[in-house]
Design a protein around this motif. Structure first.
Motif, PDB file in Angstrom:
ATOM      1  N   GLY A   1       4.433 -13.007 -25.916  1.00 45.61           N
ATOM      2  CA  GLY A   1       5.454 -12.065 -26.356  1.00 45.61           C
ATOM      3  C   GLY A   1       6.815 -12.687 -26.551  1.00 45.61           C
ATOM      4  O   GLY A   1       7.658 -12.139 -27.253  1.00 45.61           O
ATOM      5  N   SER A   2       7.054 -13.836 -25.960  1.00 40.13           N
ATOM      6  CA  SER A   2       8.356 -14.480 -26.121  1.00 40.13           C
ATOM      7  C   SER A   2       8.306 -15.640 -27.121  1.00 40.13           C
ATOM      8  O   SER A   2       9.285 -16.362 -27.280  1.00 40.13           O
TER       9      SER A   2
ATOM     10  N   CYS B   1       6.803 -13.676 -33.052  1.00 42.62           N
ATOM     11  CA  CYS B   1       7.754 -12.641 -33.495  1.00 42.62           C
ATOM     12  C   CYS B   1       7.864 -12.640 -35.016  1.00 42.62           C
ATOM     13  O   CYS B   1       7.825 -11.579 -35.650  1.00 42.62           O
TER      14      CYS B   1
ATOM     15  N   THR C   1       4.575 -11.346 -36.522  1.00 42.87           N
ATOM     16  CA  THR C   1       4.466  -9.905 -36.278  1.00 42.87           C
ATOM     17  C   THR C   1       5.367  -9.147 -37.243  1.00 42.87           C
ATOM     18  O   THR C   1       4.958  -8.125 -37.810  1.00 42.87           O
TER      19      THR C   1
ATOM     20  N   LEU D   1       8.374  -6.784 -28.644  1.00 43.85           N
ATOM     21  CA  LEU D   1       7.511  -7.738 -27.958  1.00 43.85           C
ATOM     22  C   LEU D   1       8.030  -8.039 -26.553  1.00 43.85           C
ATOM     23  O   LEU D   1       7.252  -8.261 -25.632  1.00 43.85           O
TER      24      LEU D   1
ATOM     25  N   PHE E   1       6.818  -5.584 -24.188  1.00 47.52           N
ATOM     26  CA  PHE E   1       5.401  -5.760 -23.908  1.00 47.52           C
ATOM     27  C   PHE E   1       5.207  -6.188 -22.454  1.00 47.52           C
ATOM     28  O   PHE E   1       4.283  -5.741 -21.779  1.00 47.52           O
TER      29      PHE E   1
END
Length: 186
Positions: A72-73, A78, A81, A174, A177
């Protein structure tokens, strides 16, 4: 949620033999549960069938959550997505536009049919008039359904037009998340 809070139930696979891992637990004499995952191959065919044996559930679940948090990081994730969000929104817009045109044509056709039925009902009598009235009611219901769908399409198109997604929004989503995973583990 499931009965024993097995976060990876039905997902985890054995690294040694690629069999499914099943969640299980033991309860000690003080009533404390010790959760773990076991290789189904070892469960069915004995401990010699697979070298994995059992894995403590808390450790493997924490490891998986940590890996997902890292994903997510990831800036590349990112960016990808964000591109996928743009593609999906564009695809939904095209679909709504096509459906809107089709529904508009169908509404016009049904209105014409209502006009014909209305004028025919005035000239009919007896059982024929009853049959025409039933057909008129059915056609009116169809028109109502189509008009409702027109409104839904218009609302969704407006929502998409007002939805301005940028890469920062995706990054924030994200980042949240991680919070979701933390909630799942409690």
């Amino acid at each position: 949620r499931n009965k024993h809070n097995a976060l990876l139930r039905g997902i985890l696979r054995c690294a040694a033999c690629d069999s499914a891992m099943t969640h299980t637990f033991n309860r000690n004499r003080h009533g404390r549960d010790y959760r773990y995952y076991r290789c189904v191959n070892a469960v069915k065919n004995g401990a010699d069938a697979c070298t994995t044996g059992s894995v403590p559930a808390a450790k493997i679940e924490a490891f998986i959550v940590e890996q997902i948090q890292r994903i997510g990081s990831d800036p590349a994730l990112c960016d990808e997505t964000f591109r996928q969000v743009q593609t999906q929104v564009a695809s939904e817009r095209r679909g709504l536009k096509a459906e809107g045109k089709r529904v508009d044509r169908e509404v016009a056709t049904v209105r014409d049919e209502l006009d014909r039925l209305t004028s025919t009902v005035a000239e009919a009598s007896g059982p024929a008039a009853d049959a025409l009235m039933a057909k008129l009611a059915e056609t009116q219901e169809r028109l109502t359904t189509l008009e409702r769908r027109q409104g839904e399409i218009t609302e969704r198109q407006a929502a998409l037009d007002n939805q301005d997604v940028d890469p920062a929004d995706v990054g924030r989503a994200l980042a949240q998340f991680t919070d979701i995973w933390e909630i799942l583990l409690t």
